[in-house]
Design an enzyme around this catalytic site. Structure first.
Site, PDB file in Angstrom:
ATOM      1  N   GLY A  58      37.777  56.307  31.225  1.00  0.00           N
ATOM      2  CA  GLY A  58      36.405  56.938  31.357  1.00  0.00           C
ATOM      3  C   GLY A  58      35.658  56.876  30.254  1.00  0.00           C
ATOM      4  O   GLY A  58      36.228  56.626  29.262  1.00  0.00           O
ATOM      5  N   CYS A  85      43.722  54.037  29.202  1.00  0.00           N
ATOM      6  CA  CYS A  85      42.859  54.504  28.322  1.00  0.00           C
ATOM      7  C   CYS A  85      42.573  55.926  28.357  1.00  0.00           C
ATOM      8  O   CYS A  85      43.192  56.774  27.928  1.00  0.00           O
ATOM      9  CB  CYS A  85      41.566  53.656  28.645  1.00  0.00           C
ATOM     10  SG  CYS A  85      40.374  53.626  27.519  1.00  0.00           S
ATOM     11  N   TYR A  86      41.454  56.330  28.987  1.00  0.00           N
ATOM     12  CA  TYR A  86      40.982  57.832  28.953  1.00  0.00           C
ATOM     13  C   TYR A  86      42.311  58.712  29.747  1.00  0.00           C
ATOM     14  O   TYR A  86      42.979  59.745  29.375  1.00  0.00           O
ATOM     15  CB  TYR A  86      39.960  57.988  29.722  1.00  0.00           C
ATOM     16  CG  TYR A  86      39.316  59.492  30.006  1.00  0.00           C
ATOM     17  CD1 TYR A  86      38.951  60.409  29.038  1.00  0.00           C
ATOM     18  CD2 TYR A  86      39.968  60.424  30.939  1.00  0.00           C
ATOM     19  CE1 TYR A  86      38.372  61.746  29.112  1.00  0.00           C
ATOM     20  CE2 TYR A  86      39.848  61.804  31.158  1.00  0.00           C
ATOM     21  CZ  TYR A  86      39.122  62.267  30.075  1.00  0.00           C
ATOM     22  OH  TYR A  86      38.557  63.689  30.146  1.00  0.00           O
ATOM     23  N   HIS A 171      43.118  47.989  28.977  1.00  0.00           N
ATOM     24  CA  HIS A 171      42.865  47.873  30.338  1.00  0.00           C
ATOM     25  C   HIS A 171      43.780  46.603  30.751  1.00  0.00           C
ATOM     26  O   HIS A 171      43.206  45.562  31.160  1.00  0.00           O
ATOM     27  CB  HIS A 171      41.421  47.588  30.461  1.00  0.00           C
ATOM     28  CG  HIS A 171      40.447  49.028  30.306  1.00  0.00           C
ATOM     29  ND1 HIS A 171      40.318  49.754  31.227  1.00  0.00           N
ATOM     30  CD2 HIS A 171      40.139  49.171  29.053  1.00  0.00           C
ATOM     31  CE1 HIS A 171      39.683  50.706  30.555  1.00  0.00           C
ATOM     32  NE2 HIS A 171      39.574  50.624  29.432  1.00  0.00           N
ATOM     33  N   GLU A 173      43.741  45.931  34.074  1.00  0.00           N
ATOM     34  CA  GLU A 173      43.113  45.686  35.118  1.00  0.00           C
ATOM     35  C   GLU A 173      42.228  44.645  35.008  1.00  0.00           C
ATOM     36  O   GLU A 173      41.696  43.875  35.933  1.00  0.00           O
ATOM     37  CB  GLU A 173      42.508  46.622  35.942  1.00  0.00           C
ATOM     38  CG  GLU A 173      41.425  47.421  35.107  1.00  0.00           C
ATOM     39  CD  GLU A 173      41.671  48.471  33.995  1.00  0.00           C
ATOM     40  OE1 GLU A 173      42.788  48.618  33.580  1.00  0.00           O
ATOM     41  OE2 GLU A 173      41.033  49.265  33.790  1.00  0.00           O
ATOM     42  N   GLY A 226      21.581  36.959  55.450  1.00  0.00           N
ATOM     43  CA  GLY A 226      22.096  35.479  55.680  1.00  0.00           C
ATOM     44  C   GLY A 226      23.141  35.297  54.511  1.00  0.00           C
ATOM     45  O   GLY A 226      24.013  34.470  54.602  1.00  0.00           O
ATOM     46  N   VAL A 228      26.626  36.516  52.547  1.00  0.00           N
ATOM     47  CA  VAL A 228      28.037  36.735  52.928  1.00  0.00           C
ATOM     48  C   VAL A 228      28.415  38.128  53.266  1.00  0.00           C
ATOM     49  O   VAL A 228      28.892  38.456  54.458  1.00  0.00           O
ATOM     50  CB  VAL A 228      29.160  36.144  51.877  1.00  0.00           C
ATOM     51  CG1 VAL A 228      29.237  36.865  50.709  1.00  0.00           C
ATOM     52  CG2 VAL A 228      30.432  36.200  52.536  1.00  0.00           C
ATOM     53  N   ASP A 229      27.735  39.137  52.652  1.00  0.00           N
ATOM     54  CA  ASP A 229      27.933  40.619  52.821  1.00  0.00           C
ATOM     55  C   ASP A 229      27.399  40.863  54.273  1.00  0.00           C
ATOM     56  O   ASP A 229      28.156  41.613  55.094  1.00  0.00           O
ATOM     57  CB  ASP A 229      27.468  41.457  51.933  1.00  0.00           C
ATOM     58  CG  ASP A 229      27.920  40.976  50.365  1.00  0.00           C
ATOM     59  OD1 ASP A 229      28.833  40.231  50.302  1.00  0.00           O
ATOM     60  OD2 ASP A 229      27.030  41.316  49.501  1.00  0.00           O
ATOM     61  N   LYS A 366      33.240  41.306  46.284  1.00  0.00           N
ATOM     62  CA  LYS A 366      32.710  40.106  46.745  1.00  0.00           C
ATOM     63  C   LYS A 366      33.871  38.998  47.332  1.00  0.00           C
ATOM     64  O   LYS A 366      33.981  38.718  48.590  1.00  0.00           O
ATOM     65  CB  LYS A 366      31.835  39.425  45.636  1.00  0.00           C
ATOM     66  CG  LYS A 366      31.185  38.358  46.195  1.00  0.00           C
ATOM     67  CD  LYS A 366      30.190  38.887  47.145  1.00  0.00           C
ATOM     68  CE  LYS A 366      28.750  38.595  46.841  1.00  0.00           C
ATOM     69  NZ  LYS A 366      27.881  39.194  47.479  1.00  0.00           N
TER      70      LYS A 366
END
Ligand code: XMP
Length: 506
Positions: A58, A85-86, A171, A173, A226, A228-229, A366
């Site tokens: 955070g 972290c936080y 981190h 991740e 058009g 991908v999403d 994505k």
């Protein structure tokens, strides 16, 4: 509502830019997770008991008066907790330790293990990790032990009694922490979590959710680009509701690239829904006249986009719902998850009044949407399509947007793209923009025309990105082809990373 088994991992979101990346990393490893604010986490914990709890990073200091607190339900759940972290600092403070701002860290750091811990099982004694913190734990709570320290000797990882509570100052991740996934995997092993996510499950769940969110007599209108999403969203809606209740609307603000209308039609046809183009170029150019600040441009564009979309939807008749292909990263960067607003997205936070809005993809990244595209059997040109922002060429012109500049940029993009595509497959996005006028010489005359702006980025989630250095042959080809275009006298190539830059030129 469909009863979806609750995820076995709860992530309490303290507002870090990396929080969503924790969920993404876990999905990559095959695990579903719920990412919730502290207040929502407390509510969720009243109904569910996870097997593992992760406290995110955070941007506050735990020593601030209004610092977010770990909800009591987290401790009541009685399951292992990993503070990042936080989250680590909040854990330390909760158990009587101390946190100070003596040893800030930013960037890649090397840490050394100083005692054994199941969290670092199978890892070597030194690790490269990604740090991004002002505070550190300066005094461990009673009964806790140091697991790792950084080069300055500051605490990098800690462990509580009974191997139940863990904290890491870095981190795990993000990909810059080279063994970060292994650390998360070790934690999930300690918690006895089982893999429960894959693209097929996700597809089935999303189709069920859409079918339940949309009433039996309602229609869905979706803004189709058009990309991908929105194409994945169209295909999911079609699967959930059938082809007669889903309508694609593409707003054309003269902001599309060369040949884009045909490509959009092809993609929406593959998704199995009908498509209507609506020309909003005049309205958009009128509101953008005289505006140079990127955020002001976005704010001016948003209401025109919204009104045109609502009008187009209303023309479909009564009882429609707006479906938006907003992704998790759009929400983060628009500040919708509580963080800092980096930019206003054209399609987040739109207020459609009484009209219901659904954003079925808003928890996804994505790469996950691309996996969904594959499992929906959409063509490769959808699955592999490089992202193109909703406001399109409008956010690639530095300074005021005019019709002439849009036409010029469209031509620059048409010429540059095939050259850039020779670069190779690992570039996530090429961004071709139009810079300010600069002095040049063409023929024997002074030429006061524009710079073409070229950029490529390598990234998995666009939260961070590496700027591309193009090979000399590509640079030569770009210089020679682009400066032949009337109106262009220079080529600027930008290899800056995100951060400090963003992907787009804005
Ligand atoms: P930035 O520039 O923030 O972009 O690094 C990250 C990704 O988001 C896309 N982008 C947008 N997409 N509406 C969109 O639909 C927007 O307003 C918008 N702004 C940026 C950008 O192209 C990149 O893929």
């Amino acid at each position: 509502m469909t009863s979806i088994t609750s995820p076995s991992i709860l992530i309490v979101d303290f507002g870090s830019q990396y929080s969503q990346i924790i969920t993404r990393s876990l999905r990559e490893m095959g695990y579903r997770s719920a990412l919730l604010s502290p207040a929502k986490a407390q509510q969720w914990l009243e109904d569910y008991t996870p097997k593992a709890i992760i406290l995110s990073g955070g941007n506050k200091s735990v020593n601030n008066q209004n610092a977010p607190q770990i909800p009591q339900g987290v401790f009541d759940a009685g399951v292992p907790i990993l503070g990042i972290c936080y989250g680590m600092q909040a854990l330390a403070k909760h158990f009587g330790g101390q946190v100070s701002n003596q040893s800030p860290g930013f960037g890649t750091e090397q840490i050394s293990l100083v005692s054994l811990s199941p969290l670092f099982d199978g890892l070597s004694d030194t690790q490269d990790v990604w740090a991004s913190h002002g505070d550190t734990v300066s005094k461990l709570p009673k009964g806790w032990k140091k697991i790792a320290t950084d080069k300055t000797g500051a605490l990098a990882a800690m462990q509580g009694p009974e191997e139940k509570f863990f904290g890491v100052q870095f981190h795990p991740e993000v990909t810059q922490s080279t063994k970060g996934q292994q650390i998360l995997e070790n934690f999930l092993f300690i918690c006895d979590c089982k893999q429960d996510w894959d693209a097929f499950n996700m597809k089935t769940t999303l189709i069920q959710q859409i079918a339940e969110q949309v009433g039996p007599h309602e229609k869905v209108g979706l803004g189709a680009s058009g990309g991908v999403d929105s194409t994945v969203l169209a295909a999911l809606c079609r699967e959930a509701l059938g082809p007669d209740r889903v309508f694609g609307i593409c707003l054309d603000a003269n902001n599309l690239r060369h040949g884009e209308r045909d490509l959009i039609s092809k993609h929406l046809h593959a998704a199995g829904i009908s498509l209507q183009f609506v020309d909003i170029s005049q309205e958009v150019l009128t509101v953008l006249a005289g505006i140079t600040d990127p955020e002001d441009k976005r704010k001016a564009f948003q209401p025109v986009y919204k009104k045109a979309l609502v009008d187009a939807m209303q023309s479909l008749g009564d009882g429609f719902i707006v479906a938006q292909g907003t992704l998790a990263t759009d929400l983060i960067e628009s500040g919708k998850t509580g963080g800092e607003v980096i930019k206003t997205h054209h399609n987040t936070g739109l207020d459609f009044g009484d009209t219901q809005q659904i954003e079925p993809l808003s928890g996804l990244f994505k790469y996950e949407v691309r996996e969904l595209a594959r499992s929906l059997n959409l063509p490769d040109s959808v699955t592999n399509r490089s992202p193109f922002p909703g406001p399109g060429l409008l956010i690639r012109i530095l300074g005021e947007v005019t019709c002439d500049k849009l036409n010029l940029l469209r031509e620059v993009d048409r010429v540059a793209m095939p050259i850039l595509e020779k670069t190779g497959e690992n570039v996530a996005q090429f961004v071709v923009g139009l810079g300010p006028q600069t002095v040049g010489i063409k023929g024997d005359a002074r030429d006061y025309t524009h710079a073409a702006l070229i950029r490529g980025v390598i990234t998995t989630d666009f939260m961070t990105a590496k700027g591309v250095y193009f090979e000399q042959t590509i640079v030569e080809e770009l210089k020679s082809a682009l400066t032949q275009i009337p109106g262009i006298n220079r080529v600027w190539i930008d290899p800056t990373d995100k951060p400090s830059a963003t992907t787009e030129w804005q």
